[in-house]
Design a protein around this motif. Structure first.
Motif, short mmCIF file in Angstrom:
data_model
loop_
_atom_site.label_atom_id
_atom_site.label_comp_id
_atom_site.label_asym_id
_atom_site.label_seq_id
_atom_site.Cartn_x
_atom_site.Cartn_y
_atom_site.Cartn_z
N LEU A 5 0.82 -1.20 0.00
CA LEU A 5 0.00 0.00 0.00
C LEU A 5 0.86 1.26 0.00
O LEU A 5 0.39 2.33 -0.38
CB LEU A 5 -0.92 0.00 1.22
N SER A 130 -3.11 3.87 5.75
CA SER A 130 -2.03 3.26 4.99
C SER A 130 -2.01 3.75 3.55
O SER A 130 -0.97 3.69 2.91
CB SER A 130 -2.12 1.74 5.04
N ILE A 162 12.54 -5.87 4.95
CA ILE A 162 11.39 -6.51 4.32
C ILE A 162 11.56 -6.43 2.81
O ILE A 162 11.34 -7.39 2.07
CB ILE A 162 10.09 -5.84 4.77
N ALA B 50 12.20 -9.19 10.02
CA ALA B 50 11.64 -9.21 8.67
C ALA B 50 11.16 -10.62 8.32
O ALA B 50 10.14 -10.78 7.62
CB ALA B 50 12.68 -8.74 7.66
N PHE B 53 7.84 -11.00 9.68
CA PHE B 53 6.88 -10.27 8.84
C PHE B 53 6.51 -11.08 7.61
O PHE B 53 5.33 -11.26 7.29
CB PHE B 53 7.49 -8.93 8.41
N ILE B 91 6.52 -4.72 16.39
CA ILE B 91 6.86 -3.93 15.21
C ILE B 91 6.22 -4.57 13.97
O ILE B 91 5.60 -3.89 13.15
CB ILE B 91 8.39 -3.81 15.04
N VAL B 92 6.35 -5.90 13.87
CA VAL B 92 5.77 -6.61 12.72
C VAL B 92 4.26 -6.37 12.67
O VAL B 92 3.69 -6.05 11.62
CB VAL B 92 6.07 -8.11 12.81
N TYR B 95 3.43 -2.91 11.45
CA TYR B 95 3.63 -2.80 10.00
C TYR B 95 2.50 -3.47 9.22
O TYR B 95 2.01 -2.95 8.23
CB TYR B 95 4.96 -3.42 9.59
N THR B 97 -0.50 -4.07 10.20
CA THR B 97 -1.72 -3.29 10.34
C THR B 97 -1.69 -2.11 9.40
O THR B 97 -2.67 -1.82 8.72
CB THR B 97 -1.84 -2.77 11.78
N LEU B 98 -0.54 -1.44 9.34
CA LEU B 98 -0.49 -0.19 8.59
C LEU B 98 -0.35 -0.38 7.10
O LEU B 98 -0.88 0.40 6.34
CB LEU B 98 0.64 0.70 9.11
N PHE B 99 0.44 -1.39 6.65
CA PHE B 99 0.43 -1.46 5.21
C PHE B 99 -0.12 -2.71 4.55
O PHE B 99 -0.08 -2.81 3.35
CB PHE B 99 1.68 -0.93 4.52
N LEU B 100 -0.68 -3.58 5.32
CA LEU B 100 -1.44 -4.65 4.67
C LEU B 100 -2.87 -4.70 5.20
O LEU B 100 -3.66 -5.53 4.76
CB LEU B 100 -0.79 -6.01 4.91
N ALA B 101 -3.18 -3.84 6.18
CA ALA B 101 -4.47 -3.88 6.87
C ALA B 101 -4.77 -5.30 7.34
O ALA B 101 -5.85 -5.83 7.19
CB ALA B 101 -5.60 -3.35 6.01
N GLY B 103 -4.67 -7.52 10.66
CA GLY B 103 -4.66 -7.22 12.09
C GLY B 103 -5.34 -5.90 12.33
O GLY B 103 -6.09 -5.43 11.48
#
Lengths: 260, 231
Positions: A5, A130, A162, B50, B53, B91-92, B95, B97-101, B103
Motif C-alpha cells: 500500500l 495506509s 522486508i 523481517a 513479517f 513492530i511486525v 507494520y 496493520t499499517l500497510f497490509l491492513a 490485524g
C-alpha cells in the motif's frame, strides 16, 4: 503479499498533510467504532472514511474496493458463523441439518451485524491511514515520541529488510523459473524448499553488507529523518471538526438503535 | 491469529493491551541493552524481524475473525529470547496493520499477547529444557518452532472464546470450536515452518556458527560436534 500500500501512499495528495491530524482522525474512528453499542455509527465511519480515501486521497475506487474485499470476505464468513452459533432465545428462522437445528436468533444476528460494522469501520480507517501516509512519514512521528533509539533503529532496519527479503526472493525465483524450476509439482516443491532456506541466509548477508556500508559512513545508530513542518490549515481543521462532531452526535443518538 | 480490527468487544481489547504493555517495555529495555553491548547483531535482529513479517503475511483464509499463517517467531525466540522477540513481534504487527491492513489497532494488544509474547515464551522454555535434556539441536529447533506456532493459535482461540462465549455451553464450547477450526490448517503449517526453521539453522551452523556462540545459544563444543556430524 500481493500489494504494497506504500506505493499508493507516496503518490497520494494527502501525503503532504499533517501526520498528527491524520493519525488523530484514524484513532478517533477506531475508538468510536469499537465502543459504539449500535452498528450504525461504525457503518457511518466506514462510509465517511471510504469517501475520504477515494475522493480526497484520490485512490482508484476499483483498487480500493478490491483491497477492502479481502478482509471483508474473511469477516463476512466469521460473521455468518457468529450469527448461527452465538445468541440464545427464539430463532428468527431455522432449518434442520442432519438432525441438528441450525438457526439464527435475533440476538445472534444483531451481534453479527455489530461485529461486521465495527470491523468494516476499523478497516476503512486503517486503509485511510495506509493509503495516505507512507511509512517514512510515520518514522518521523515515531521519532517525536519518547521511544528508545534502539527500538526506532530496529524498526527502521526491519522496514528496509522486508524489501531486501522481497528482492532476494524475487531474484532467486526468477533464476529458478529460468532454469525450469517450476515445471511440475515435484520440481516446484524442491525449488520452494531451496528458496525458503536460502532466502534467510541471503537476506542476512545482504543486510550485513548494508549495515557495514552504513557503518563505514559514520552510522552510529541514529538515522536523522527530515521532519517537515506542516501546520494544519484552517480548512482542514474545520472539516475534521465537522466530521468529529457529526460522528459524536450520531454516536449519541443511535446508541440505543439496533437493526434487528 | 491476527484478529481483525473491531472484532474484539470493549472489555477485552483493553485487557490484552494491559497484559502486553509491561512485557513490551521490558523487551525494549533488553533490546536497548543488547544493541548497546553488541552492535554487530543489529542486522540479524532486523532480519529475524523481517522473517517474522514475511512468514506471518502468508495468510490462508480461516474463519472466525482471524486468519491462519505461519508465525516465524520461533527462530527469533531461540536466537534472542522471548522479551526481545515480543518487541520484534509488535513492530511486525504494527507494520502489517499499517500497510497490509492485516490485524488491527485495537486488537494489537491481543495479537501481541498471542504471537509476540506467549508463543515465543513457550518455545523458548521448551528449547531451554530440551537442550538441557540433550535433545538433538535440529529436532529441538523444529519442535520449538512448531510449538510456538501451535501455542499462538491456542492463545488466539482462548482470546476469541473469552470474547464470544457460547450462550449455553460457555467459554469452553467456544474454545473447542475456534481451536478445531484453526487446527485443520495450523497443524500442517506449523510442521512446515518447523522444518524450514531447522533447515535454516543448519545453514547458520555451517556458515555463521560464531553468531550462535556469541548469543550463547550453543557452546563452542556443541558447534564443533554439529559440524563434525555434517562431514
Amino acid at each position: 503479499m500481493a500489494y504494497i500500500l506504500d506505493d499508493y501512499a507516496i503518490l497520494s495528495p494527502l501525503r503532504t498533510k499533517n501526520n498528527w491530524l491524520k493519525l488523530s482522525i484514524v484513532a478517533f474512528g477506531v475508538l468510536i467504532g469499537v465502543s459504539s453499542p449500535s452498528p450504525i455509527t461504525p457503518f457511518l465511519i466506514a462510509v465517511c472514511m471510504s469517501f475520504a480515501t477515494i475522493f480526497l486521497a484520490k485512490i482508484p475506487a476499483k483498487f480500493y474496493f478490491k483491497i477492502l474485499s479481502v478482509p471483508a470476505g474473511f469477516v463476512l464468513v466469521s460473521v455468518i458463523i457468529i450469527a448461527f452459533f452465538f445468541g440464545g432465545g427464539t430463532y428468527l428462522f431455522s432449518f434442520d441439518v442432519f438432525g441438528y437445528t441450525l438457526g439464527v436468533s435475533s440476538s445472534g444476528l444483531s451481534m453479527a451485524l455489530l461485529v461486521l460494522a465495527r470491523t468494516l469501520g476499523g478497516m476503512s480507517c486503517l486503509f485511510f491511514l495506509s493509503l495516505t501516509t507512507p511509512m517514512v512519514e510515520l518514522f518521523s512521528v515515531l521519532k517525536a515520541t519518547k521511544f528508545p533509539d534502539s527500538f526506532i533503529e530496529i524498526a527502521m532496519m526491519m522496514y528496509r529488510y522486508i524489501f531486501v527479503f522481497l528482492d532476494v526472493a524475487m531474484g532467486i525465483r526468477n533464476a529458478q523459473t529460468m532454469r525450469l524450476g517450476y515445471k511440475d509439482f515435484r520440481t516446484s516443491f524442491r525449488s520452494m524448499v531451496m528458496l525458503g532456506t536460502n532466502l534467510f541466509i541471503r537476506s542476512w548477508e545482504q543486510g550485513e553488507k548494508l549495515y557495514l556500508s552504513m557503518n563505514s559512513r559514520c552510522y552510529d545508530g541514529k538515522l536523522i529523518v527530515f521532519d517537515e513542518k506542516r501546520p494544519v490549515k484552517a480548512s482542514e481543521f474545520l472539516l475534521t471538526s465537522l466530521y468529529f462532531s457529526f460522528i459524536i452526535i450520531m454516536f449519541y443518538y443511535t446508541r440505543g438503535i439496533f437493526v434487528v | 491469529m491476527h484478529i481483525f480490527e473491531g472484532f474484539l468487544p470493549s472489555p477485552w481489547w483493553q485487557i490484552w493491551f494491559v497484559v502486553s504493555i509491561p512485557v513490551i517495555l521490558f523487551g525494549m529495555y533488553q533490546l536497548n541493552k543488547l544493541v548497546n553491548e553488541r552492535r554487530e547483531v543489529v542486522p540479524l535482529l532486523a532480519v529475524a524481524g523481517a522473517f517474522i513479517f514475511v512468514l506471518s503475511s502468508l495468510k490462508l483464509p480461516s474463519v472466525t475473525g482471524s486468519s491462519s499463517h505461519p508465525t516465524g517467531t520461533g527462530l527469533a525466540a531461540i536466537l534472542f529470547g522471548p522479551a526481545i522477540t515480543a518487541v520484534l513481534g509488535v513492530i511486525v504487527l504494527i507494520y502489517q496493520t499499517l500497510f497490509l491492513a492485516h490485524g488491527g489497532l485495537t486488537t494489537l494488544g491481543a495479537n501481541t499477547v498471542s504471537m509476540g509474547i506467549i508463543g515465543p515464551l513457550v518455545a523458548f522454555l521448551f528449547y531451554k529444557a530440551a537442550s538441557k535434556a540433550g535433545v538433538n539441536f535440529y529436532l529441538n529447533v523444529f519442535l520449538a518452532t512448531a510449538i510456538a506456532d501451535w501455542v499462538t493459535y491456542v492463545v488466539t482461540s482462548v482470546q476469541l472464546a473469552l470474547a464470544f462465549p457460547h450462550p449455553e455451553g460457555g467459554v469452553l464450547v467456544s474454545l473447542a470450536g475456534f481451536a478445531g477450526i484453526f487446527a485443520t490448517t495450523q497443524v500442517p503449517l506449523a510442521i512446515l515452518e518447523g522444518a524450514l526453521t531447522a533447515l535454516i539453522m543448519k545453514y547458520v551452523v555451517q556458515i555463521k556458527s560464531d553468531v550462535l556462540v556469541d548469543l550463547k545459544i550453543l557452546t563452542p563444543e556443541a558447534v564443533a560436534k554439529l559440524k563434525e556430524g555434517m562431514k
